[in-house]
Design an enzyme around this catalytic site. Structure first.
Site, short mmCIF file in Angstrom:
data_model
loop_
_atom_site.label_atom_id
_atom_site.label_comp_id
_atom_site.label_asym_id
_atom_site.label_seq_id
_atom_site.Cartn_x
_atom_site.Cartn_y
_atom_site.Cartn_z
N HIS A 26 45.29 47.78 -70.86
CA HIS A 26 44.97 49.20 -70.76
C HIS A 26 46.25 50.04 -70.81
CE1 HIS A 26 41.64 47.00 -68.98
NE2 HIS A 26 40.87 48.05 -69.23
N HIS A 261 42.05 53.79 -73.71
CA HIS A 261 41.77 53.18 -72.40
C HIS A 261 42.00 51.67 -72.36
CE1 HIS A 261 39.69 52.35 -68.58
NE2 HIS A 261 39.30 51.28 -69.23
N ARG A 358 25.52 35.09 -30.79
CA ARG A 358 26.18 36.40 -30.84
C ARG A 358 26.73 36.77 -29.46
NH1 ARG A 358 21.75 41.21 -30.47
NH2 ARG A 358 20.13 40.01 -29.48
N GLU A 411 29.21 49.22 -44.74
CA GLU A 411 29.58 47.80 -44.75
C GLU A 411 30.67 47.49 -45.79
OE1 GLU A 411 26.44 48.93 -45.02
OE2 GLU A 411 25.57 48.38 -43.08
#
Ligand SMILES: Cc1ncc(C[n+]2csc(CCOP(=O)(O)OP(=O)(O)O)c2C)c(N)n1
Length: 664
Positions: A26, A261, A358, A411
């Site tokens: 590129h 590009h 947990r 997340e």
């Protein structure tokens, strides 16, 4: 003195020539951002080419990683260990100049970029790390940690959703030493972005709480300088510089077009560009005066030695803090770590408890947290479920020297920010969500694995065992896909003891992230001898056995180990020779020597049954095609966990039926 334009043209020439030689790459972005890079690197960036790991260097991230030749040119020109031969070898096997910047391959590459949007996320993580480390270690008159984070990004990064997640958080956190340079060239791969990207980016970032500098002429060094000055003047907000640039600047026929590009300009266009830029040197030749204009070695050495003097004074005044900073920067564990962590694990074995893994994980944080001030934890808005907060957790929102980040429901952003924190150094990040939502974080998890980062994922609610929330929240294929990810260390512990060992192993792991796969529901504690306790860390071990060679081996993980042990009890009472292997980490087991693997899973014993409430197919590897797997072959359902375990065959009766069929 060499003009700024000529210095920038050196980047353009190297970029177009390297792409041309490689026959791929590129050239457009490096040619478009060369003037901005020249001003930033020559006038502002605090770095030392001779020591790419200098603790207090400014961090530079090329989020538009496809423009890698921009970064390689900068590293070469300023004096890093990147000789011209490497630029000539752009994109070739074993070069230091891979197609996209890869962390660990090239001095001065701070993070792996290429999947658009994650570089800016990493930069946010670095800025968080800098500010937190400074708050924890600096003392009046001793600004030992004090650097900026600069990031280049293009339209692609801006369009990616993750840029919203992380820039929104960066605004909220007021990361004043983060400066982003937006390559506003109006072009992406398909052409002019007006057909698919018309946001008012400046307003968008202002809405996040950023300081935005509009109208920066990305080809005018004075305009660029003025903008950077404005960025530095605002210390309570991150800054976005809206830089108008022309992609492929200098190319007479391809500038301003997506033709610049992602492909070489072509021999004829490269020649025409040389003419237009007034660059007369042949490919890969840089005149000495241009090198002299870029050379950052002397200034870099002076900067670092000035900092070393400051550090020596700090060390004098605060010897313990200085030693601790050094330890954390090197990623070393405290001297008493081994002994303390081992003592905790032994204590748990001696004090059985039936708790969810947990919860056991939170207990492990409580035990290990005081030993590890490098913990920088967080959860994507599920702290009460993931149980990631322990008694000494302090939110960065309340105290900049804290150790906990409320990431919000982000997340992917959280995980990529943790990658930035990990590469920055000084911290051991842990992040958390439901195992299901690893899907949202997926590519950042992959990047952590690719970069071999030390990062710990707390993934709770690990199976249909989460029950009533239903199939949208019940992971099925996630665990197997984590195990299939190179460099990932996955642990699915069966009780509080295995959970503590999993944490211990994750903390000690320096060659990739670790995923802790934890239950919502309570799990009975298993009995173990000292040898069995020691063997947990080997990834799999014999938990229950028969005298002599077993007829049948049952392999189980996590919540299903209990079931295997119950079945073992019944089958043994019936006179069968059965072995139960608990396998919290198949990857760790696979790395053991052949003798150990044979001792646990003798090849001669072909009657094998695997039980795991996740996708069944993974287990053929251990049970063989003649083995039996009690696992998931569909998505789950919404119902109480007990009903689901019954529906999908995770019952003692079904295990016994299958075992008896195998035994014949
Ligand atoms: C997540 C992701 N999706 C797609 C790509 C492929 N890709 C590389 S560059 C690019 C376009 C980027 O446009 P822009 O940021 O404007 O870069 P410029 O054309 O200005 O160099 C795309 C889609 C990628 N690298 N990462």
């Amino acid at each position: 003195m060499t003009s700024r334009k000529t210095l920038a043209n050196a980047i353009r020439a190297l970029s177009m020539d390297a792409v041309q030689k490689a026959k791929s790459g590129h050239p457009g972005a490096p040619m478009g951002m060369a003037d901005i890079a020249e001003v930033l690197w020559n006038d502002y960036l605090q770095h030392n080419p001779a020591n790419a790991k200098w603790l207090n260097r400014d961090r530079f991230v090329l989020s538009n990683g496809h423009g890698s030749m921009l970064l390689y040119s900068l590293l070469h020109l300023t004096g890093y260990n990147l000789p011209m031969s490497e630029l000539k070898n752009f994109r070739q096997l074993h070069s230091k100049t891979p197609g996209h910047p890869e962390y660990g391959y090239t001095d001065g590459v701070e993070t792996t970029t290429g999947p658009l949007g994650q570089g800016i996320a990493n930069a946010v993580g670095m800025a968080i790390a800098e500010r937190t480390l400074a708050a924890q270690f600096n003392r009046p008159g001793h600004d030992i940690v004090d650097h900026h984070t600069y990031v280049f990004l293009g339209d692609g990064c801006m369009m990616e959703g993750i840029s919203h997640e992380v820039c929104s958080l960066a605004g909220t956190m007021k990361l004043g030493k983060l400066t982003a340079f937006y390559d506003d060239n109006g072009i992406s791969i398909d052409g002019n972005v007006t057909g698919w990207f018309t946001d008012d980016t400046a307003k968008r970032f202002e809405a996040y709480g950023w300081h935005v500098v509009r109208g920066v002429d990305g080809h005018d060094s004075e305009s660029i300088k003025a903008a950077i000055e404005q960025a530095r003047a605002v210390t309570d907000k991150p800054t976005l510089l809206m830089c108008k640039t022309v992609i492929g600047f200098g190319s007479p026929n391809k500038a301003g077009s997506h033709d610049a590009h992602g492909a070489p300009l072509g021999e004829a266009e490269v020649a025409a560009t040389r003419l237009q830029l007034g660059w007369t040197e042949p490919p890969f030749v840089i005149p000495q005066e241009v090198y002299d204009g870029w050379d950052a070695k002397a200034a870099g050495a002076a900067r670092e030695s000035a900092w070393n003097e400051k550090f020596a004074a700090y060390e004098q005044a605060y010897p313990e803090l200085a030693a601790e900073l050094k330890r954390r920067d090197l990623g070393q564990l405290p001297a008493d770590w081994q002994q303390q962590s081992q003592a905790y694990i032994e204590k748990l074995q001696a004090n059985p408890a039936k708790i969810a893994s947990r919860k056991a994980s939170q207990n492990a944080l409580e035990a290990f947290g005081p030993l590890l001030p490098e913990f920088l934890g967080g959860s994507a808005d599920l702290a009460p479920s993931n149980l990631t907060i322990w008694s000494k957790s302090v939110s960065l929102g309340d105290n900049p020297a804290g150790n906990y980040i409320h990431y919000g429901v982000r997340e992917f952003g959280m995980t990529a920010i943790a990658n930035g924190i990990a590469v920055h150094g000084g911290f051991l990040p842990y992040t958390a969500t439901f195992l299901m939502f690893v899907e949202y974080a997926r590519n950042a998890v992959r990047m952590a694995a690719l970069m071999k980062l030390r990062s710990i994922y707390v993934y709770t609610h690990d199976s249909i065992g989460l029950g009533e929330d239903g199939p949208t929240h019940q992971p099925v294929e996630q665990l197997a896909s984590l195990r299939l990810t190179p460099n990932m260390h996955t642990w699915r512990p069966c009780d509080q003891v295995e959970t503590a060992v999993a944490w211990q192993q994750a903390i000690e792991c320096h060659n990739g992230p670790s995923a802790l796969i934890l239950s919502r529901q309570n799990l009975a504690q298993q009995e173990r001898t000292a040898q069995q306790l020691a063997d947990i860390a080997r990834g799999a071990y014999i938990l229950k056995d028969a005298d002599g060679q077993p007829e049948l081996i049952i392999i189980a993980t996590g919540s299903e180990v209990e079931l295997a042990v119950s079945a073992w009890g019944r089958l043994s009472a019936e006179g069968h020779k059965v072995r139960v292997v608990s396998m919290p980490s198949p990857e760790a087991f696979d790395k053991q020597d052949a003798a150990y693997r044979e001792a646990v899973l003798p090849k001669a014993v072909t009657k094998r049954l695997a039980i795991e409430a996740c996708i069944a197919d993974y287990w053929y590897k251990y049970v063989g095609l003649n083995g039996t797997i009690i696992g998931m072959r569909s998505f789950g359902e919404s119902a109480p966990a007990e009903e689901l375990f019954k529906l999908f065959g995770f019952t003692l009766e079904n295990v016994l039926d299958n075992a008896r069929t195998l035994l014949g």
